[in-house]
Each structure stands twice: as C-alpha cells, then as structure tokens.
Design a protein around this motif. Structure first.
Motif, PDB file in Angstrom:
ATOM      1  N   ALA A  70      13.130 -52.218  -6.533  1.00  0.00           N
ATOM      2  CA  ALA A  70      13.606 -51.504  -7.723  1.00  0.00           C
ATOM      3  C   ALA A  70      15.085 -51.174  -7.534  1.00  0.00           C
ATOM      4  N   PHE A  71      15.676 -50.697  -8.628  1.00  0.00           N
ATOM      5  CA  PHE A  71      17.089 -50.308  -8.634  1.00  0.00           C
ATOM      6  C   PHE A  71      17.211 -48.804  -8.810  1.00  0.00           C
ATOM      7  N   SER A  72      18.305 -48.260  -8.329  1.00  0.00           N
ATOM      8  CA  SER A  72      18.609 -46.851  -8.556  1.00  0.00           C
ATOM      9  C   SER A  72      20.116 -46.684  -8.689  1.00  0.00           C
ATOM     10  N   GLU A  73      20.517 -45.919  -9.671  1.00  0.00           N
ATOM     11  CA  GLU A  73      21.944 -45.621  -9.848  1.00  0.00           C
ATOM     12  C   GLU A  73      22.425 -44.625  -8.798  1.00  0.00           C
ATOM     13  N   LYS A  74      21.503 -43.963  -8.134  1.00  0.00           N
ATOM     14  CA  LYS A  74      21.867 -42.900  -7.196  1.00  0.00           C
ATOM     15  C   LYS A  74      21.923 -43.353  -5.740  1.00  0.00           C
ATOM     16  N   LEU A  75      21.678 -44.622  -5.482  1.00  0.00           N
ATOM     17  CA  LEU A  75      21.786 -45.151  -4.116  1.00  0.00           C
ATOM     18  C   LEU A  75      23.166 -45.759  -3.924  1.00  0.00           C
ATOM     19  N   ASP A  76      23.675 -45.683  -2.694  1.00  0.00           N
ATOM     20  CA  ASP A  76      24.962 -46.324  -2.412  1.00  0.00           C
ATOM     21  C   ASP A  76      24.833 -47.535  -1.505  1.00  0.00           C
ATOM     22  N   LYS A  77      23.607 -47.793  -0.994  1.00  0.00           N
ATOM     23  CA  LYS A  77      23.379 -48.985  -0.181  1.00  0.00           C
ATOM     24  C   LYS A  77      21.923 -49.406  -0.319  1.00  0.00           C
ATOM     25  N   VAL A  78      21.646 -50.650   0.039  1.00  0.00           N
ATOM     26  CA  VAL A  78      20.281 -51.162   0.002  1.00  0.00           C
ATOM     27  C   VAL A  78      19.458 -50.446   1.074  1.00  0.00           C
ATOM     28  N   VAL A  79      18.250 -50.051   0.694  1.00  0.00           N
ATOM     29  CA  VAL A  79      17.318 -49.404   1.616  1.00  0.00           C
ATOM     30  C   VAL A  79      16.062 -50.272   1.659  1.00  0.00           C
ATOM     31  N   ALA A  80      15.600 -50.592   2.867  1.00  0.00           N
ATOM     32  CA  ALA A  80      14.419 -51.448   2.998  1.00  0.00           C
ATOM     33  C   ALA A  80      13.471 -50.896   4.050  1.00  0.00           C
ATOM     34  N   ILE A  81      12.208 -51.269   3.904  1.00  0.00           N
ATOM     35  CA  ILE A  81      11.181 -50.888   4.867  1.00  0.00           C
ATOM     36  C   ILE A  81      10.130 -51.996   4.888  1.00  0.00           C
ATOM     37  N   LEU A  82       9.565 -52.224   6.065  1.00  0.00           N
ATOM     38  CA  LEU A  82       8.493 -53.201   6.233  1.00  0.00           C
ATOM     39  C   LEU A  82       7.234 -52.467   6.652  1.00  0.00           C
ATOM     40  N   GLY A  83       6.150 -52.752   5.960  1.00  0.00           N
ATOM     41  CA  GLY A  83       4.843 -52.250   6.350  1.00  0.00           C
ATOM     42  C   GLY A  83       3.938 -53.433   6.654  1.00  0.00           C
ATOM     43  N   ARG A  84       3.171 -53.322   7.726  1.00  0.00           N
ATOM     44  CA  ARG A  84       2.253 -54.393   8.105  1.00  0.00           C
ATOM     45  C   ARG A  84       0.828 -53.851   8.065  1.00  0.00           C
ATOM     46  N   SER A  85      -0.091 -54.700   7.624  1.00  0.00           N
ATOM     47  CA  SER A  85      -1.507 -54.340   7.592  1.00  0.00           C
ATOM     48  C   SER A  85      -2.306 -55.507   8.144  1.00  0.00           C
ATOM     49  N   LYS A  86      -2.900 -55.306   9.300  1.00  0.00           N
ATOM     50  CA  LYS A  86      -3.687 -56.393   9.898  1.00  0.00           C
ATOM     51  C   LYS A  86      -4.951 -56.663   9.093  1.00  0.00           C
ATOM     52  N   THR A  87      -5.516 -55.626   8.483  1.00  0.00           N
ATOM     53  CA  THR A  87      -6.736 -55.828   7.692  1.00  0.00           C
ATOM     54  C   THR A  87      -6.431 -56.384   6.313  1.00  0.00           C
ATOM     55  N   GLY A  88      -5.240 -56.134   5.812  1.00  0.00           N
ATOM     56  CA  GLY A  88      -4.843 -56.636   4.497  1.00  0.00           C
ATOM     57  C   GLY A  88      -4.963 -55.580   3.413  1.00  0.00           C
ATOM     58  N   ILE A  89      -4.087 -55.694   2.436  1.00  0.00           N
ATOM     59  CA  ILE A  89      -4.032 -54.767   1.307  1.00  0.00           C
ATOM     60  C   ILE A  89      -4.298 -55.554   0.033  1.00  0.00           C
ATOM     61  N   ASP A  90      -5.153 -55.017  -0.826  1.00  0.00           N
ATOM     62  CA  ASP A  90      -5.374 -55.633  -2.134  1.00  0.00           C
ATOM     63  C   ASP A  90      -4.147 -55.329  -2.981  1.00  0.00           C
ATOM     64  N   PHE A  91      -3.285 -56.309  -3.135  1.00  0.00           N
ATOM     65  CA  PHE A  91      -2.010 -56.108  -3.818  1.00  0.00           C
ATOM     66  C   PHE A  91      -1.956 -56.845  -5.147  1.00  0.00           C
ATOM     67  N   GLU A  92      -3.118 -57.320  -5.606  1.00  0.00           N
ATOM     68  CA  GLU A  92      -3.170 -58.103  -6.836  1.00  0.00           C
ATOM     69  C   GLU A  92      -2.179 -59.262  -6.749  1.00  0.00           C
ATOM     70  N   ALA A  93      -2.136 -59.893  -5.577  1.00  0.00           N
ATOM     71  CA  ALA A  93      -1.180 -60.965  -5.317  1.00  0.00           C
ATOM     72  C   ALA A  93      -1.457 -62.170  -6.203  1.00  0.00           C
ATOM     73  N   LEU A  94      -0.422 -62.966  -6.414  1.00  0.00           N
ATOM     74  CA  LEU A  94      -0.521 -64.145  -7.267  1.00  0.00           C
ATOM     75  C   LEU A  94      -1.574 -65.130  -6.762  1.00  0.00           C
TER      76      LEU A  94
END
Length: 161
Positions: A70-94
């Motif tokens: 997503a975008f934000s007008e209030k951020l001054d730099k890109v912020v990222a995070i990685l989450g891993r799930s060995k069991t898997g997440i139902d993400f309604e993936a394509l």
C-alpha cells in the motif's frame, strides 16, 4: 531495489501465528509498530489502505507467496517486512495454494516508482524455486538476509566462520 536492503533481522518473522489472510496482514503491521519501524499513529491508516488493496484482488500471487502493499503520504521511505509460515496461510491466492511467505511493503505516495521496482524485485526473487526452498529451510534471520543478498549457502557459511 534489493529486498535485502529493505529488511533487517527485526523485520523478519520466522514463524507467523496467523493462519488466514487478513489476520496475517494485521500481524505483520503490528510487528512493524512494535519494533519501531512504523509510527503507531499510522497503523489504522495503513491497514485501511491495505484492506482496500486486498479487496481489489488478492495479493497472493502463487508459488506460496503473497505481496500485500500500500501507499502512504505520511511515510518518507519504503518499509518492508517478511513473514514466513511453514504450515501455510489461506491467503485466497491466485493458485488457491497456501502462502508460506508474506512480503508486505509500504511505499511513500511520492515515490510511486519504487512500488514497481520493489514488486519486480520481489517477484524475480520468489519465482526461483531453489530460493523459496532455501528460505523455507533457513533457521535464522541472518540466513534469510543472506539469501536475499544473493549469497550462496557456501559463502554465507564461510562468512559466519
């Protein structure tokens, strides 16, 4: 833009607790807030922007990967995070398969071009099945960062000695 430059050990969750699409996104945002990478005052605004984006089409892109952003007008730099799930997440993936890697990133609205660069870098990295395998087996935050930095397992092991 390299994913390794956007992440740090504190921005990697080795095992997410959420098992569903939206709770996984909330978990990642709450982690960014708790570790100081996202101003708590922006939490609700960022979640609202992510919700709008997710309602358009799932960011579960296939191969066990989701890239909410997503975008934000209030951020001054890109912020990222990685989450891993060995069991898997139902993400309604394509591809309708569980997601094992969620790479969430937020981009300053003024830097729209970074959005496309970041998406391209993530997509390129995660189309490689060997990289996904190595990321799934990594036991430490630094191992994951080394993979994103392009270090081979042998190079990373030698660097640790």
């Amino acid at each position: 833009m390299k994913l390794a430059n956007l992440l740090s050990p504190s921005r990697i969750i080795l095992e997410m607790s959420a098992g569903e699409h939206w709770p996984a996104i909330v978990e990642l945002i709450d982690h960014l807030v708790s570790e100081g990478s996202l101003d708590p005052a922006l939490r609700d605004e960022v979640l609202a922007a992510l919700k709008i984006r997710e309602e358009q089409v799932s960011t579960g892109v296939g191969h066990g990967v989701a890239i909410p952003h997503a975008f934000s007008e209030k951020l001054d730099k890109v912020v990222a995070i990685l989450g891993r799930s060995k069991t898997g997440i139902d993400f309604e993936a394509l591809d309708q398969k569980p997601v094992h890697f969620v790479i969430l990133f937020l981009v300053p609205k003024k830097d729209y071009h970074l959005h496309l660069q970041t998406l391209a870098a993530i997509a390129k990295m995660f189309t490689n099945g060997e990289i996904r395998r190595r990321l799934g087996e990594a036991g430490q935050h630094q191992e994951i960062l080394d993979i994103f930095s392009g270090k081979s397992p042998k190079t990373a092991a030698n660097g640790a000695a």
